[in-house]
Design a protein around this motif. Structure first.
Motif, PDB file in Angstrom:
ATOM      1  N   GLN A  23       4.689  12.281   3.235  1.00 63.46           N
ATOM      2  CA  GLN A  23       6.097  11.904   2.515  1.00 63.46           C
ATOM      3  C   GLN A  23       6.389  10.439   2.967  1.00 63.46           C
ATOM      4  OE1 GLN A  23       9.043  14.546   3.523  1.00 63.46           O
ATOM      5  NE2 GLN A  23       7.523  16.237   3.498  1.00 63.46           N
ATOM      6  N   ASP A  24       7.343   9.777   1.817  1.00 63.24           N
ATOM      7  CA  ASP A  24       7.504   8.515   2.030  1.00 63.24           C
ATOM      8  C   ASP A  24       8.227   8.329   3.508  1.00 63.24           C
ATOM      9  OD1 ASP A  24       7.299   7.811  -0.515  1.00 63.24           O
ATOM     10  OD2 ASP A  24       9.101   8.560  -1.060  1.00 63.24           O
ATOM     11  N   SER A  25       8.992   9.245   4.277  1.00 64.97           N
ATOM     12  CA  SER A  25       9.450   9.088   5.356  1.00 64.97           C
ATOM     13  C   SER A  25       8.469   9.096   6.572  1.00 64.97           C
ATOM     14  CB  SER A  25      10.606  10.003   5.557  1.00 64.97           C
ATOM     15  OG  SER A  25       9.887  11.381   5.416  1.00 64.97           O
ATOM     16  N   ASP A  26       7.335   9.460   6.423  1.00 70.48           N
ATOM     17  CA  ASP A  26       6.342   9.394   7.450  1.00 70.48           C
ATOM     18  C   ASP A  26       5.731   7.980   7.737  1.00 70.48           C
ATOM     19  OD1 ASP A  26       6.232  12.198   7.450  1.00 70.48           O
ATOM     20  OD2 ASP A  26       4.775  12.404   6.104  1.00 70.48           O
ATOM     21  N   LEU A  27       5.881   7.039   6.689  1.00 69.92           N
ATOM     22  CA  LEU A  27       5.320   5.656   6.786  1.00 69.92           C
ATOM     23  C   LEU A  27       6.188   4.921   7.759  1.00 69.92           C
ATOM     24  CD1 LEU A  27       4.575   5.001   3.193  1.00 69.92           C
ATOM     25  CD2 LEU A  27       3.038   5.919   4.997  1.00 69.92           C
ATOM     26  N   LYS A  28       5.676   4.350   8.779  1.00 70.79           N
ATOM     27  CA  LYS A  28       6.324   3.618   9.951  1.00 70.79           C
ATOM     28  C   LYS A  28       6.399   2.009   9.743  1.00 70.79           C
ATOM     29  CE  LYS A  28       7.731   7.444  12.268  1.00 70.79           C
ATOM     30  NZ  LYS A  28       7.623   8.287  10.969  1.00 70.79           N
ATOM     31  N   GLY A  29       5.535   1.771   9.026  1.00 69.58           N
ATOM     32  CA  GLY A  29       5.311   0.338   9.036  1.00 69.58           C
ATOM     33  C   GLY A  29       4.581  -0.111   7.890  1.00 69.58           C
ATOM     34  N   ILE A  30       4.385  -1.509   7.445  1.00 70.52           N
ATOM     35  CA  ILE A  30       4.146  -2.036   6.052  1.00 70.52           C
ATOM     36  C   ILE A  30       3.039  -2.877   6.534  1.00 70.52           C
ATOM     37  CG2 ILE A  30       4.833  -2.715   3.744  1.00 70.52           C
ATOM     38  CD1 ILE A  30       7.498  -2.266   4.391  1.00 70.52           C
ATOM     39  N   GLU A  42       9.141   0.056  11.670  1.00 74.85           N
ATOM     40  CA  GLU A  42       8.967  -0.541  13.127  1.00 74.85           C
ATOM     41  C   GLU A  42       8.023  -1.688  13.128  1.00 74.85           C
ATOM     42  OE1 GLU A  42       7.343   2.783  15.205  1.00 74.85           O
ATOM     43  OE2 GLU A  42       8.668   4.107  14.707  1.00 74.85           O
ATOM     44  N   TYR A  43       7.396  -2.062  12.033  1.00 78.57           N
ATOM     45  CA  TYR A  43       6.426  -3.097  12.012  1.00 78.57           C
ATOM     46  C   TYR A  43       6.103  -3.539  10.872  1.00 78.57           C
ATOM     47  CZ  TYR A  43       2.973   0.569  11.669  1.00 78.57           C
ATOM     48  OH  TYR A  43       2.183   1.609  11.370  1.00 78.57           O
ATOM     49  N   LEU A  44       5.593  -4.674  10.526  1.00 79.42           N
ATOM     50  CA  LEU A  44       5.053  -5.545   9.302  1.00 79.42           C
ATOM     51  C   LEU A  44       3.641  -5.926   9.696  1.00 79.42           C
ATOM     52  CD1 LEU A  44       5.731  -6.616   6.528  1.00 79.42           C
ATOM     53  CD2 LEU A  44       6.399  -8.759   7.769  1.00 79.42           C
ATOM     54  N   GLY A  45       2.748  -6.002   8.789  1.00 78.64           N
ATOM     55  CA  GLY A  45       1.646  -6.484   8.898  1.00 78.64           C
ATOM     56  C   GLY A  45       1.553  -7.926   7.750  1.00 78.64           C
ATOM     57  N   ILE A  46       1.497  -8.856   8.142  1.00 79.20           N
ATOM     58  CA  ILE A  46       1.378  -9.955   7.152  1.00 79.20           C
ATOM     59  C   ILE A  46      -0.100 -10.314   6.767  1.00 79.20           C
ATOM     60  CG2 ILE A  46       1.708 -12.116   8.621  1.00 79.20           C
ATOM     61  CD1 ILE A  46       3.972 -11.191   6.025  1.00 79.20           C
ATOM     62  N   SER A  47      -0.387 -10.594   5.727  1.00 71.74           N
ATOM     63  CA  SER A  47      -1.752 -10.868   5.544  1.00 71.74           C
ATOM     64  C   SER A  47      -1.705 -11.683   4.183  1.00 71.74           C
ATOM     65  CB  SER A  47      -2.786  -9.362   5.419  1.00 71.74           C
ATOM     66  OG  SER A  47      -2.052  -8.592   4.226  1.00 71.74           O
ATOM     67  N   ASP A  48      -1.717 -13.139   4.425  1.00 74.67           N
ATOM     68  CA  ASP A  48      -1.664 -13.971   3.353  1.00 74.67           C
ATOM     69  C   ASP A  48      -3.015 -14.047   3.007  1.00 74.67           C
ATOM     70  OD1 ASP A  48       0.868 -14.751   2.533  1.00 74.67           O
ATOM     71  OD2 ASP A  48       1.126 -15.280   4.519  1.00 74.67           O
ATOM     72  N   HIS A  49      -3.321 -14.754   1.963  1.00 74.91           N
ATOM     73  CA  HIS A  49      -4.785 -15.251   1.678  1.00 74.91           C
ATOM     74  C   HIS A  49      -5.398 -16.113   2.188  1.00 74.91           C
ATOM     75  CE1 HIS A  49      -4.610 -12.863  -2.303  1.00 74.91           C
ATOM     76  NE2 HIS A  49      -3.397 -13.319  -2.584  1.00 74.91           N
ATOM     77  N   SER A  50      -6.720 -15.827   2.134  1.00 77.39           N
ATOM     78  CA  SER A  50      -7.576 -16.989   3.081  1.00 77.39           C
ATOM     79  C   SER A  50      -7.856 -18.154   2.317  1.00 77.39           C
ATOM     80  CB  SER A  50      -8.984 -15.956   3.437  1.00 77.39           C
ATOM     81  OG  SER A  50      -9.553 -15.731   2.367  1.00 77.39           O
TER      82      SER A  50
END
Ligand SMILES: [Zn+2]
Ligand SMILES: [Zn+2]
Length: 569
Positions: free
Chosen positions: A323-330, A357-365
């Motif tokens: 469910q949407d609410s299970d997601l803890k970070g992006i 709770e957290y964010l993963g940033i992954s810009d282009h290489s």
């Protein structure tokens, strides 16, 4: 009128000015204003005239155009240009790779003013002979026209969702005493919708029908309509709508029958009877009762596809779906460091404010120069900024990631010491998309085998209704991810939804975790995650098998464990 439509109309105006040879200075003025407006963060509808003047390149004539768009949905210059342009030319302008200059040439030299004429001219070979066109352009026009024709009347789920739900709600208001349900593909949350099916039950069907007939929003197709089914088109969209009528007593079984896919209805419940055969017995009063009576676990509507959900239901093995609410970070997001619209800080603060709770940033290489890919110095700078933000925003955490281009030979885009500085690496293909299945699969296999790959990004590169993905051998790729402990992304952008849900079950069976990644290029992009959840659910995805359902502590441990296993390799 909304922000996006205003931008669209300004863009159209620029194209038409080019088509009709307006003053180049004027064109350039509009272009630079458009670029500033597109880059800006603010909603044009909410900006005052004074605020608009402060935007780079926005002068008096643009402000007047915007005022007029807000009030009347058009503006005089656009009206004049539209008046002298055949409607078919507007359609031709939408074809990829055909700018206004080329369209003008086709119009002037061959008198082409419709897509139909354009197709004929291409097929007879005369387009290739025009200066500046050639065989290749001609071939790509044919392909684009064919692709467009095959997709006519089809919509992305996300683009049509609000309209369909709004329309159904208006029907519920109109027919107070009737039962109304959306059935068909939309009820199963299919990624592409080409028809909306609605089931209506009432004691007074004659009354329902006559009210429906008077609706202005539907153009009826009487030839294809019968007493129990009416077909038509929603007039403001190119979307087919189908109404099924029934008596209240038939509602539960009709709803099940019209919601399940054909393959689902033909699945065997026991040695002798299929779902369809059980349904027509009508010996139950609700959907739930149908399943219990047949010793089946309840099958959620999005799973009724005829894969093996009936088998699972027999053994009570339908899992509790994500469910949407299970997601803890992006994870997998871009910032202004590469081609994102919002800064790292904005992306982080907004993510935190949504309760994640957290964010993963992954810009282009760095190879992705078209998308502002990061040179090594910029990676170092970004990491310093992340450290600082992490001190400030704790316990919220930003993980250092990168979306590394998978190069043509399958290698990643930085030397090992740079790759080792990230918490996670999303490896994705963005270039050389025309490989055959063997080369494309080998290329991905090499990237999966790279110990720095944490997540395989949008595995096929497809853009729904726009471009086919490159062909890959899904089983081989998923098997390799299982061996290498690589997570596969479900890219949640409604254009992608890649990994396709049809492969989710196979991945889960092999023990491969999936990650619902919005690939957000702006703060609002986070909301796309819901589409990733929808397709994940279609494939039976659970919280336990979703990477970003892990808590901050758990995912920190997961990334650390991956690092450790790399060192021991
Ligand atoms: Zn990408
Ligand atoms: Zn991306």
């Amino acid at each position: 009128m909304d922000h996006k439509t205003i931008l669209k109309k300004l863009k159209l105006c620029i194209q038409l000015m080019e088509l009709h040879d307006e003053n180049p200075f004027k064109i350039r003025g509009y272009q630079s204003a458009l670029i500033s407006l597109e880059r800006g963060d603010q909603d044009i509808m909410e900006l005052s005239d004074l605020e608009l003047t402060q935007i780079n390149g926005v002068g008096k004539s643009i402000i007047e155009a915007i005022q007029s768009l807000k009030a009347t949905e058009s503006f005089p210059l656009l009206d004049q240009l539209l008046e002298k342009t055949p409607t078919g030319i507007l359609e031709i302008l939408q074809i990829k790779g055909l700018g206004p200059k080329k369209v003008k040439t086709l119009w002037e030299e061959l008198g082409i003013t419709s897509t139909h004429e354009l197709m004929e001219a291409c097929q007879s070979g005369i387009v290739a002979k025009i200066k500046g066109f050639g065989e290749k352009t001609q071939e790509s026009i044919i392909q684009n026209l064919e692709f467009k024709a095959s997709n006519a009347g089809k919509w992305l789920f996300a683009d049509i969702e609000d309209t369909i739900e709004g329309f159904t709600l208006s029907l519920k208001n109109l027919f107070g005493n009737s039962q109304i349900a959306i059935v068909g593909d939309f009820a199963r949350k299919m990624e592409i919708i080409s028809e909306t099916e609605i089931l209506i039950s009432s004691e007074e069907l004659t009354d329902v029908r006559s009210k429906l007939k008077s609706l202005e929003s539907i153009e009826w197709n009487q030839l294809e309509s019968g007493p129990r089914t009416w077909k038509g088109n929603l007039t403001d969209l190119d979307l087919e709508v189908i109404f099924h009528f029934c008596a209240p007593v038939d509602f539960p079984w009709k709803k099940l029958a019209f919601t399940g896919s054909k393959a689902h209805l033909l699945s065997y419940v026991d040695d002798s009877e299929t779902i369809a055969e059980k349904l027509i017995k009508k010996d139950y009063g609700s959907e739930e009762e149908f399943f219990t009576k047949n010793q089946l676990q309840f099958i959620p509507s999005e799973m009724r596809e005829g894969f093996d959900e009936v088998e699972l239901a027999k053994e009570n093995k339908i899992p509790e779906l994500l469910q949407d609410s299970d997601l803890k970070g992006i994870l997998h997001n871009h910032s202004t460091y590469s081609d994102g619209k919002h800064s790292l800080r904005q992306m982080a603060e907004y993510c935190k404010s949504l309760g994640y709770e957290y964010l993963g940033i992954s810009d282009h290489s760095r190879t992705a120069s078209y998308a502002g890919g990061l040179e090594i110095e910029k990676v170092i700078k970004q990491h310093a900024e992340i450290d600082e933000l992490n001190r400030e925003l704790a316990p919220f955490k930003i993980f250092k990631g990168i979306e590394s281009d998978i190069l043509g030979d399958g290698s990643l885009d930085y030397p090992d010491d740079v790759l080792a500085s990230f918490d996670f690496v999303v490896s994705s293909v963005h270039s050389i998309l025309n490989m055959d299945i063997h080369r494309a699969t080998d290329r991905l296999l090499r990237a999966i085998a790279n110990p720095y790959t944490t997540i395989l990004g949008h595995p096929t590169g497809r853009l729904l209704l726009r471009r086919e993905g490159y062909p890959i051998d899904h089983k081989t790729i998923i098997d390799a991810c299982a061996i290498r402990n690589v997570v596969i992304e479900i890219n949640a952008n409604p254009w992608r939804l890649d990994l396709d849900w049809r492969w989710v079950r196979y991945a889960l069976d092999k023990g491969v975790k999936l990650s619902i990644n919005p690939d957000a290029h702006e703060m609002e992009g986070y909301s796309d995650m819901k589409y990733g959840v929808l397709v994940g659910r279609k494939g039976g995805l659970t919280k336990e098998m979703t990477l970003n359902a892990l808590s901050r502590e758990e995912i920190t441990a997961f990334f650390a464990e991956r690092k450790k296993s790399r060192q021991s390799q």
